[in-house]
Design an enzyme around this catalytic site. Sequence first.
Site, PDB file in Angstrom:
ATOM      1  N   GLY A  49       0.955  -1.283  -0.092  1.00  0.00           N
ATOM      2  CA  GLY A  49       0.003   0.148   0.082  1.00  0.00           C
ATOM      3  C   GLY A  49       0.962   1.196  -0.275  1.00  0.00           C
ATOM      4  O   GLY A  49       1.992   1.155   0.397  1.00  0.00           O
ATOM      5  N   PRO A  75       2.487   4.974   1.191  1.00  0.00           N
ATOM      6  CA  PRO A  75       2.960   5.463   2.428  1.00  0.00           C
ATOM      7  C   PRO A  75       1.976   6.052   3.324  1.00  0.00           C
ATOM      8  O   PRO A  75       0.950   6.519   2.907  1.00  0.00           O
ATOM      9  CB  PRO A  75       4.064   6.613   2.214  1.00  0.00           C
ATOM     10  CG  PRO A  75       4.323   6.175   0.776  1.00  0.00           C
ATOM     11  CD  PRO A  75       3.048   5.713  -0.013  1.00  0.00           C
ATOM     12  N   GLY A  76       1.905   5.683   4.636  1.00  0.00           N
ATOM     13  CA  GLY A  76       1.284   6.330   5.508  1.00  0.00           C
ATOM     14  C   GLY A  76      -0.158   5.846   5.900  1.00  0.00           C
ATOM     15  O   GLY A  76      -1.062   6.161   6.469  1.00  0.00           O
ATOM     16  N   VAL A  77      -0.354   4.473   5.425  1.00  0.00           N
ATOM     17  CA  VAL A  77      -1.635   3.593   5.577  1.00  0.00           C
ATOM     18  C   VAL A  77      -1.738   2.749   6.832  1.00  0.00           C
ATOM     19  O   VAL A  77      -2.730   2.165   6.896  1.00  0.00           O
ATOM     20  CB  VAL A  77      -1.967   3.092   4.425  1.00  0.00           C
ATOM     21  CG1 VAL A  77      -2.481   4.023   3.168  1.00  0.00           C
ATOM     22  CG2 VAL A  77      -1.112   1.979   3.886  1.00  0.00           C
ATOM     23  N   GLY A  78      -0.492   2.711   7.389  1.00  0.00           N
ATOM     24  CA  GLY A  78      -0.354   1.597   8.544  1.00  0.00           C
ATOM     25  C   GLY A  78       0.065   0.619   8.461  1.00  0.00           C
ATOM     26  O   GLY A  78      -0.329  -0.274   9.369  1.00  0.00           O
ATOM     27  N   LYS A  79       1.176   0.154   7.463  1.00  0.00           N
ATOM     28  CA  LYS A  79       1.390  -0.986   7.419  1.00  0.00           C
ATOM     29  C   LYS A  79       2.426  -1.643   8.404  1.00  0.00           C
ATOM     30  O   LYS A  79       2.151  -2.723   8.807  1.00  0.00           O
ATOM     31  CB  LYS A  79       2.127  -1.327   6.072  1.00  0.00           C
ATOM     32  CG  LYS A  79       1.598  -0.825   4.693  1.00  0.00           C
ATOM     33  CD  LYS A  79       2.476  -1.034   3.501  1.00  0.00           C
ATOM     34  CE  LYS A  79       3.376  -0.094   3.438  1.00  0.00           C
ATOM     35  NZ  LYS A  79       3.179   1.423   3.441  1.00  0.00           N
ATOM     36  N   SER A  98      -3.767   2.342 -18.872  1.00  0.00           N
ATOM     37  CA  SER A  98      -5.069   2.556 -18.305  1.00  0.00           C
ATOM     38  C   SER A  98      -5.677   4.147 -18.792  1.00  0.00           C
ATOM     39  O   SER A  98      -7.037   4.602 -18.316  1.00  0.00           O
ATOM     40  CB  SER A  98      -5.301   2.559 -16.728  1.00  0.00           C
ATOM     41  OG  SER A  98      -4.195   3.701 -15.884  1.00  0.00           O
ATOM     42  N   LYS A 141      -8.040   4.888  -7.252  1.00  0.00           N
ATOM     43  CA  LYS A 141      -8.389   5.843  -8.470  1.00  0.00           C
ATOM     44  C   LYS A 141      -9.818   6.269  -8.308  1.00  0.00           C
ATOM     45  O   LYS A 141     -10.059   7.694  -8.194  1.00  0.00           O
ATOM     46  CB  LYS A 141      -8.294   5.240  -9.944  1.00  0.00           C
ATOM     47  CG  LYS A 141      -7.308   4.877 -10.298  1.00  0.00           C
ATOM     48  CD  LYS A 141      -7.660   3.939 -11.742  1.00  0.00           C
ATOM     49  CE  LYS A 141      -5.949   3.459 -12.166  1.00  0.00           C
ATOM     50  NZ  LYS A 141      -6.197   2.659 -13.374  1.00  0.00           N
TER      51      LYS A 141
END
Length: 775
Positions: free
Chosen positions: A358, A360-364, A681, A724
């Site tokens: 994921g 950065p900063g999503v809590g991995k 895409s 997206k």
Amino acid sequence: MPESQSSLPILPLKNTVVYPQIVVSLAVGRPMSLAAVDAAMKHGREVITVAQRDPEAERPGAEKLFDVGSLVTITRVEQREGGSQIIVQGQKRVRLRHCVWTGDYLSAEAEPLPELTVDEADPEAPAISALLRENLELAQKIALLFDRDNGGQIYQQLVGSLPDPITQMYRIASLANLELSTEQEVLECDSTLALMRKLLEVLNHELQVTELRRQIAEQARGEMDQQQREHVLRQQKRAIEQALGEGDDDEDVRELKADLDAAQLPEAVRKETDRELKRLARMSANAADYQVARAYLELVAELPWHQQTEDQLDLQHAGAVLDQDHYGLEDIKERILESLAVLSLNPDANAPILCLVGPPGVGKTSLGQSIARAMGRKFERLSLGGLHDEGELRGHRRTYIGAMPGRIIQGVRRAGVINPVLMLDEVDKLGQDFRGDPSAALMEILDPAQNKEFRDNYLNLPYDLSKVFFITTANTLEGISRPLLDRMEILELSGYSDMEKQAIARQYLIRRQYESAGLEKTQLVFSDEALQMLIRRYTREAGVRELERVIGRVARKRARQVVEGAPLGEEISAADLADLLGPEKFKADASREHMPAGVAAGLAWTASGGDVLYVEATCIQKDEKLTLTGHLGQVMQESARAARSCIWSMSEELGVDRARIEEQGIHVHVPEGAVPKDGPSAGVTIATAMVSAYKQKPVRPDVAMTGELTLTGLVLPVGGIKEKVLAAHRNGIRHVILPEDNQPDLQKLPDAVRDEMTFTPVGHLDQVLKAAFEN
């Protein structure tokens, strides 16, 4: 009383004295010293050298100089970087009179002092002669103590070859390692007898110091010989004891043996350590390999071979811990609870290997700590970002100096149990060079079929890693090799919606920041509008790391207001943010609210989450059929060519004048040209922008789209739909056109976002255009 000479420049010396008739090399670097040398070179090359009372003074005045110095002649000046190197020869002793500043240097009148001589008619001649011989013999003894073979020759060259006894004494004083005050006392001796007595005192002291130094060196050499002798005798003693069966290990070996017995080693490991113990017992403690073998056995004894923590398999408790630490992430939490359920039914099952992917900063990373806490296991984190050396993971062989076990074994050693949670952070940023491929080493470590008998190069023993719960993290899967991906279960952590960020800020971030700043809970309260403005106008990210930093800035501002006694409102409103944080960083793009013909909004996926990408197209002269700008990659350029060919072949169905396509070229540009862009895409977005330019009909400003386009007009599915759509929602776009095969991906969206959005699934280009244009 001798007459004083006219005023001469003074060259102050920090840590030496120049004697009459002695040639000395001096380094000159201070501005006042350089000025004195320049003045002397212009007027007879004569200068007065005098020692400083305070060596630290950079611009000493007369009060910081000794009264007696030497009148010298400068024989050579060499310019060096940062100053000059000069060679001077002492002429006679002088006393300073009337010191004054002359420009940048100090000058004084030189009053000559009586010249010292050895006169046979002098009543003190017998005493002087005796002292002279004694001094010369002492100097020769000191030279021989320094160098037994060549000391006499060196003495003869430096001292014995001088014809004048006074010059000999001054040469001895300049060669001796004397303190500055002693050197000055030698210079100030006002009679030949006083000079001889002073030199006798100095040389006796130097002889004692030199003899003592030699005794210490011989004693140390003797102790080394004694140690070697003791080593040989100890080896003979051990051989005799072993022959008699009476061998007795030393204390280190006994302690290591006890530690290894307590570790309950497997049979194969025990055989290897017993052999290493016997080898250690035969070594001397001073041997080079002794510490290497001891450190190796200490590692084996400290590694956990059977110790493990008992898993907390209460699913309700684990779920409560995960909910307490993280908001949302339902798929991840369900997967952890499934693993706990399997372990409760089959305790011998292999631990899963998860890869959290994921932006950065999503809590991995913090999620790994929560997993360990929920399971009741020890947690160790290993950062692999920028790692190039395979030996960092597998360890280095003990034949190398400074060899160490690999990071995996070190992590298990620190944890102290065989079933910790090991987080391998930033696995997508592993390097590769001539030292090996760390990702190839990870394939063995993360393979449950192989890691039951993992062999670290340093340990060189089979070690069971199958009980370790491995969690890897990455921002993207692009930097991870396919064989390594095959060994991990991929769990994607996409970005958060605005509503989720508000909930995370309320539950976690604000509390953490007011506690860090020392504030009360009531002193850091945000209104809903203020929090929403923080998210939309002061941050733009998929995670919440920057949001927490911004909240921290507000907390520090409030802390200052509290300390200064300024009045605080009940809550922080949106209007207060400009005073606390300054102007907004991200403003709504008003120019995109009414888009001209030839502009279409696309949706892109990046390693930091999703983003809205505008594509601009305009018709140009015929010679340039297709011009592409905006730092586009190869795949995106091919998508643009395919889009133009598709529009040309389907011009009648799409209502585009084919003659205009043939008679005019088209220029496609994607703004923010400094940022590289690539991927398939954007195919439908480019095609829509081209059709809009050809027909001179604007696209709806509230619509964004994504999808790969084929030459026949088919719209193929793409990845990153959740990121997206969240990017579109974050930018105020509420209508998204996407491939119909991507409809299942919409289930991953938060309910609040999905309810606010309108989705148009399409399978062909004509369906895209019908949804993109007003009519």
